[in-house]
Write a protein that holds these residues in place. Sequence first.
Motif, mmCIF file in Angstrom:
data_model
loop_
_atom_site.group_PDB
_atom_site.id
_atom_site.type_symbol
_atom_site.label_atom_id
_atom_site.label_comp_id
_atom_site.label_asym_id
_atom_site.label_seq_id
_atom_site.Cartn_x
_atom_site.Cartn_y
_atom_site.Cartn_z
ATOM 1 N N ARG A 275 -15.453 11.658 -11.429
ATOM 2 C CA ARG A 275 -15.015 12.687 -10.486
ATOM 3 C C ARG A 275 -13.843 13.493 -11.044
ATOM 4 O O ARG A 275 -13.862 14.729 -11.047
ATOM 5 N N GLU A 276 -12.809 12.813 -11.522
ATOM 6 C CA GLU A 276 -11.607 13.498 -11.993
ATOM 7 C C GLU A 276 -11.858 14.352 -13.244
ATOM 8 O O GLU A 276 -11.411 15.498 -13.304
ATOM 9 N N GLY A 280 -11.292 18.282 -13.013
ATOM 10 C CA GLY A 280 -10.211 18.782 -13.862
ATOM 11 C C GLY A 280 -10.589 19.997 -14.689
ATOM 12 O O GLY A 280 -9.709 20.711 -15.191
ATOM 13 N N ASP A 311 -12.684 13.811 -1.772
ATOM 14 C CA ASP A 311 -11.822 12.647 -1.994
ATOM 15 C C ASP A 311 -12.420 11.381 -1.420
ATOM 16 O O ASP A 311 -12.395 10.332 -2.037
ATOM 17 N N GLN A 334 -7.125 18.295 -3.056
ATOM 18 C CA GLN A 334 -6.875 17.317 -4.107
ATOM 19 C C GLN A 334 -6.671 17.955 -5.486
ATOM 20 O O GLN A 334 -6.331 17.281 -6.443
#
Length: 387
Positions: A275-276, A280, A311, A334
């Motif tokens: 996910r990150e 990103g 999230d 987020q």
Amino acid sequence: MDSSAESQSPCSPRDMDFDAGGAEKRSSSSAAVNQALQLIESEDLDSKLQAAREIRRLTKTSCRNRRQLAQAVKPLVSMLRVDSFDCNESALLALLNLAVKDERNKINIIEAGALEPIISFLQSHNSNLQEYAAAALLTLSATTFNKPIISSSGAIPLLAEILRHGSAQAKVDAVMALSNLSTHPNNLSLILETRPTSSLVNLLKTCKKSSKTTEKCCALMESLVSFDECRTALISEEGGVLAVVEVLENGSPQSREHAVGALLTMCQSDRCKYREPILGEGVIPGLLELTVQGTPKSQAKAQMLLRLLRDSPYPRSELQPDTLENIVCTIMSQINGDDQSSKARKMLADMVQISMEQSLKHLQQRAVVCTPSDLPIATCTSEFSSK
């Protein structure tokens, strides 16, 4: 004979001139085909070279000539084994043209034994022969019958090596050949063993995003990320995920579909892990655009990915409906960086505007379409009886 009967005569003098011209061209082409077939069977190498070059010319655009020259396949394949660059080049280029848009010729070329010399050309120090061999495998791998034969010949590791170190054109043909081969069962695992992720990312970075090469590259990437080794390699590669995101934003409709599919597969396999890295790279604006302007498959995949990127991995309560707007707002809260969040909010506003315009246009179209029950009987009869 009256004028009406004359006007219906089979063909005017001008038509006859055209027919005669067409017949003359066909006769000339047929004579050239016959001469090429005679020369290619000659024992004289110079005559064979002349024939191979003529066959290449005759089959460049003519499907008819490809059929008529099919019997030249075996002697051309035998020329691939002669220790002469001119001979190899002329024969390979002639075979390439014979194979284009002709499934029978593709199969016949493989069955005539062309694969062994073509594989050896992939390892040649001559960059031209490498390019021609990669192009040949691209063309020959387009037919299902040839795929298992080509993959079992050891072509896949050699194509992967060309993808790493070949010329620009050879890399393009190699990735497209690998993409063709990847659709056959078990070939994906063979391709994965060559560790192609870094080469694919490098090609995505340098290729025009709307190109067919990018489409094939992304299609192969989408298939490969179903394996953990490829997913791990992609996030470890500098700019790997970003390269896919850029295709999602700027690629052709099909390329964007493959790009969002690749990211979705990653997130579905391990949401916490991927996910990150995906968020990103600023994927949200492109996903928002796809939900409105992508292909039907892209729209569905983009919405699924947006849900996975929020999230909380759990469904919202009835008080917080799982609408696209709520999903996006949750994600944006987020995101680090005002620029990215601001861009995403603008994209969401634009998306809503486009959606409203499309809905209004749809309603207007429905309003002007009358059903038979809406119309007077006389009007309906007249409307539906007209052809």
